[in-house]
Design an enzyme around this catalytic site. Structure first.
Site, PDB file in Angstrom:
ATOM      1  NE  ARG A  59       2.545  -5.029  11.492  1.00 58.33           N
ATOM      2  CZ  ARG A  59       3.429  -4.700  10.549  1.00 58.33           C
ATOM      3  NH1 ARG A  59       4.584  -5.327  10.488  1.00 58.33           N
ATOM      4  NH2 ARG A  59       3.156  -3.783   9.675  1.00 58.33           N
ATOM      5  NE  ARG A  72       7.924  -2.614   6.274  1.00 57.39           N
ATOM      6  CZ  ARG A  72       6.603  -2.460   6.384  1.00 57.39           C
ATOM      7  NH1 ARG A  72       5.915  -1.946   5.382  1.00 57.39           N
ATOM      8  NH2 ARG A  72       5.977  -2.857   7.467  1.00 57.39           N
ATOM      9  NE  ARG A 110      -3.612  -1.083  10.423  1.00 59.37           N
ATOM     10  CZ  ARG A 110      -2.495  -0.636   9.839  1.00 59.37           C
ATOM     11  NH1 ARG A 110      -2.384   0.617   9.499  1.00 59.37           N
ATOM     12  NH2 ARG A 110      -1.501  -1.448   9.593  1.00 59.37           N
ATOM     13  CE  LYS A 153      -2.190  -0.888   3.891  1.00 56.69           C
ATOM     14  NZ  LYS A 153      -1.462  -2.070   4.369  1.00 56.69           N
ATOM     15  NE  ARG A 167       7.272  -0.958  10.565  1.00 59.24           N
ATOM     16  CZ  ARG A 167       6.135  -0.757   9.911  1.00 59.24           C
ATOM     17  NH1 ARG A 167       6.127  -0.079   8.762  1.00 59.24           N
ATOM     18  NH2 ARG A 167       4.995  -1.205  10.380  1.00 59.24           N
TER      19      ARG A 167
HETATM   20  P1  AMP Z   1       1.632   0.323   9.296  1.00 54.94           P
HETATM   21  O1  AMP Z   1       2.842   1.151   9.093  1.00 54.94           O
HETATM   22  O2  AMP Z   1       0.443   0.828   8.499  1.00 54.94           O
HETATM   23  O3  AMP Z   1       1.876  -1.147   9.110  1.00 54.94           O
HETATM   24  O4  AMP Z   1       1.210   0.519  10.838  1.00 54.94           O
HETATM   25  C1  AMP Z   1       2.077   0.127  11.879  1.00 54.94           C
HETATM   26  C2  AMP Z   1       1.318   0.047  13.192  1.00 54.94           C
HETATM   27  O5  AMP Z   1       0.788   1.341  13.533  1.00 54.94           O
HETATM   28  C3  AMP Z   1       0.115  -0.880  13.192  1.00 54.94           C
HETATM   29  O6  AMP Z   1       0.473  -2.237  13.360  1.00 54.94           O
HETATM   30  C4  AMP Z   1      -0.671  -0.313  14.372  1.00 54.94           C
HETATM   31  O7  AMP Z   1      -0.078  -0.675  15.609  1.00 54.94           O
HETATM   32  C5  AMP Z   1      -0.471   1.193  14.194  1.00 54.94           C
HETATM   33  N1  AMP Z   1      -1.529   1.754  13.320  1.00 54.94           N
HETATM   34  C6  AMP Z   1      -1.377   2.224  12.057  1.00 54.94           C
HETATM   35  N2  AMP Z   1      -2.555   2.646  11.560  1.00 54.94           N
HETATM   36  C7  AMP Z   1      -3.473   2.429  12.538  1.00 54.94           C
HETATM   37  C8  AMP Z   1      -4.885   2.634  12.632  1.00 54.94           C
HETATM   38  N3  AMP Z   1      -5.607   3.149  11.615  1.00 54.94           N
HETATM   39  N4  AMP Z   1      -5.495   2.286  13.791  1.00 54.94           N
HETATM   40  C9  AMP Z   1      -4.806   1.780  14.830  1.00 54.94           C
HETATM   41  N5  AMP Z   1      -3.485   1.540  14.807  1.00 54.94           N
HETATM   42  C10 AMP Z   1      -2.814   1.859  13.672  1.00 54.94           C
END
Ligand code: AMP
Length: 222
Positions: free
Chosen positions: A174, A128, A89, A13, A163
């Site tokens: 996740r 990554r 989400r 994404k 990460r």
């Molecule tokens: P991402 O970089 O999109 O994979 O997000 C990394 C982490 O940030 C996720 O695993 C969640 O812990 C937190 N996070 C990101 N977006 C959201 C969201 N919309 N709602 C809640 N937690 C989020």
């Protein structure tokens, strides 16, 4: 126009959000990037989010809604649409977003569902790397995303790290969180007739072509 990208972690994404937002002059808003920036800057919000993110769980709806709505307002003031990557989400976030957009006489035009196989997700996430300083993303095996100098950020020269939430155990958690909390959004947006499925195992160029064809078909413009 306003667009949402839904898909499991590692579906690609972020890569497509960066390319498309430039082409269509949209403001890309990635909730995860904004949260990680708060962690790097050691803000109060970052302190609240850090442990939750490292465990592979979701930060509370209230916290994420407030930071994202603030950013959407800033984009609307510049008369721009947004490309939301990783937000909403949960159903609660999606309902709050609908209410927020209606209140701003706006709406979502399309929700793109990145349908990706688990093998591809694990391969993408395990390779990554991110810059610990500026947050730029790289990939060890993707020639388009490999850093010019091994282990160092092209933008600021600082070391790249993995990460914590990209470690195999956390990736699994996740994915479970995605199935439980986020996958129900697919039905939510399908019922609103704004959901479009994309097959996320294509290479970057094939995928961009697919998205652009879809945008043209929907006559989505800035
Ligand atoms: P991402 O970089 O999109 O994979 O997000 C990394 C982490 O940030 C996720 O695993 C969640 O812990 C937190 N996070 C990101 N977006 C959201 C969201 N919309 N709602 C809640 N937690 C989020």
């Amino acid at each position: 126009m306003n667009v949402v990208f839904i898909g499991p972690p590692g579906a690609g994404k972020g890569t497509h959000a960066t390319i498309l937002s430039e082409k269509y002059s949209l403001v890309p808003l990635a909730a995860g990037d904004i949260l990680r920036q708060h962690i790097r800057n050691k803000t109060e919000l970052g302190r609240k989010a850090k442990d939750v993110i490292e465990k592979g769980e979701l930060v509370s709806d209230d916290l994420v809604n407030s930071i994202i709505f603030h950013e959407i307002e800033a984009a609307f003031l510049q008369k721009k649409g947004v490309l939301l990557d990783g937000f909403p989400r949960t159903i609660g976030q999606a309902e709050a977003l609908d209410k927020f957009l209606t209140g701003h006489r706006s709406a979502l035009d399309a929700v793109l569902n990145f349908d990706t196989s688990e093998d591809m997700i694990i391969a993408r996430l395990s390779g990554r790397r991110v810059c610990a300083n500026c947050g730029a993303n790289y990939h060890l095996r993707n020639p388009l995303l490999r850093p010019k100098k091994e282990g160092l950020c092209d933008k600021c020269g600082q070391p790249l790290t993995q990460r914590k939430d990209d470690q195999p155990e956390t990736i699994r958690h996740r994915l479970e969180t995605y199935q439980k909390e986020t996958a129900p959004l697919i039905g939510y947006y399908r019922r609103k007739n704004i959901l479009y499925d994309l097959h996320g195992d294509y290479d970057v160029n094939e995928f961009q072509d697919e998205i652009q064809t879809l945008f043209e078909k929907l006559k989505l413009t800035v």
